[in-house]
Write a protein that holds these residues in place. Structure first.
Motif, PDB file in Angstrom:
ATOM      1  N   SER A  62      56.332   7.593  64.813  1.00  0.00           N
ATOM      2  CA  SER A  62      55.603   6.805  63.812  1.00  0.00           C
ATOM      3  C   SER A  62      54.427   7.609  63.281  1.00  0.00           C
ATOM      4  O   SER A  62      53.976   8.564  63.939  1.00  0.00           O
ATOM      5  N   GLU A  82      70.468  13.410  55.132  1.00  0.00           N
ATOM      6  CA  GLU A  82      69.137  13.448  55.760  1.00  0.00           C
ATOM      7  C   GLU A  82      68.440  14.775  55.474  1.00  0.00           C
ATOM      8  O   GLU A  82      67.231  14.807  55.237  1.00  0.00           O
ATOM      9  N   THR A 120      61.959   9.045  59.399  1.00  0.00           N
ATOM     10  CA  THR A 120      61.789   7.805  58.639  1.00  0.00           C
ATOM     11  C   THR A 120      60.993   8.101  57.365  1.00  0.00           C
ATOM     12  O   THR A 120      60.219   9.069  57.308  1.00  0.00           O
TER      13      THR A 120
END
Ligand code: 3PG
Length: 210
Positions: free
Chosen positions: A73, A117, A94
Motif C-alpha cells: 500500500s 501489467e 495496484t
C-alpha cells in the motif's frame, strides 16, 4: 530520486529475500550476507518485525543496500522509506501504488505477471519490475517472450528461483538480477545459523557473479 535502481540490481545480481521474525536477527543476518559477498537485501514486511529490521540494517550496516519487500500500500511505501529502506518491491502493482511511486523518495519496483501489467507499469513511468511468481509463470521463457514486444521493461524475477536455475534467468537480456529465499531461508535465520547463510551467499555470489 537519486538511487539508480537498475544499476543497483545489475551490480547485485542476486537479491536475498528474507522474512525475519526477531529484530535481533536483522543485523547479524545482514552481516552474514555481506560476509558471503552479497550487498543487497529485500526484507519483507511479512513479519511484524520487518519494518524494525529494515531500520536496524539501514542504521548499523551501511554497506548493505536494504530494500523492503511485500510493500502492499502507499502507507507501506511511506513507512519503509521513513525506516531507511533504499528501495521497495511489491508482489503486484495496484493503481494506488503506481501513483504513490511518483512522489516516493525511494525507487518502487512493482510486481507483474502479464503483458498487460507490464504495460500498465510502463505507462506509469517505471521500467524496473519484479516478475512474480517467476517459475510458475514460465520462468526464463516468459522473459524471452516479453522481451520482443516490451523490450524496455527490465526485471528482477523471484518465486521459484534457485542456485540451479538462476543462470538461465540471468542470461536473459531483460533480467537485472534474481531474487529468492533460498540464500537465507527462515529456518536458518530463526536458528541463527549465520555461517550457513554466509556459505549460501558465497555460493550464490561466486556462481552468479557477472
Ligand atoms: C518473494 O517474495 O520474492 C518470493 O516469496 C520468493 O520466492 P521463493 O521463496 O520461491 O524464493
Amino acid at each position: 530520486m537519486s538511487l539508480d535502481i537498475q544499476d543497483l540490481f545489475r551490480r547485485a545480481r542476486v537479491l536475498p529475500v528474507v522474512s525475519i521474525e526477531s529484530v535481533n536477527d536483522a543485523v547479524p543476518l545482514a552481516k552474514a550476507l555481506l560476509a558471503g559477498g552479497l550487498n543487497a537485501i529485500e526484507v519483507t514486511l511479512r513479519t511484524t518485525a520487518g519494518l524494525a529490521c529494515i531500520e536496524a540494517i539501514a542504521a548499523v550496516v551501511p554497506d548493505m543496500a536494504v530494500g523492503a519487500g511485500t510493500v502492499l500500500s502507499p502507507a507501506d511505501l511511506r513507512a519503509v522509506a521513513a525506516a531507511g529502506a533504499q528501495f521497495a518491491l511489491s508482489p503486484g502493482a495496484t493503481p494506488e501504488l503506481l501513483v504513490a511511486a511518483r512522489t516516493s523518495p525511494i525507487p518502487f519496483v512493482p510486481g507483474v505477471a502479464s503483458a498487460s501489467e507490464v504495460m500498465a507499469v510502463l505507462a506509469a513511468g517505471l521500467t524496473t519490475m519484479k516478475l512474480f511468481p517467476a517459475a510458475i509463470l514460465g520462468g526464463p521463457a516468459w522473459l524471452k517472450a516479453l522481451h520482443g514486444p516490451l523490450g524496455q521493461a527490465m526485471f528482477c524475477p523471484t518465486g521459484g528461483v534457485s542456485l540451479d536455475n538462476a543462470h538461465a534467468y540471468l542470461a536473459e537480456p531483460n533480467v537485472l538480477c534474481v531474487g529468492g529465499t533460498w540464500i537465507a531461508p527462515s529456518d536458518l535465520i530463526a536458528a541463527g545459523d549465520w555461517p550457513a547463510i554466509t556459505a549460501r551467499a558465497a555460493a550464490a555470489a561466486s556462481a552468479l557473479s557477472a
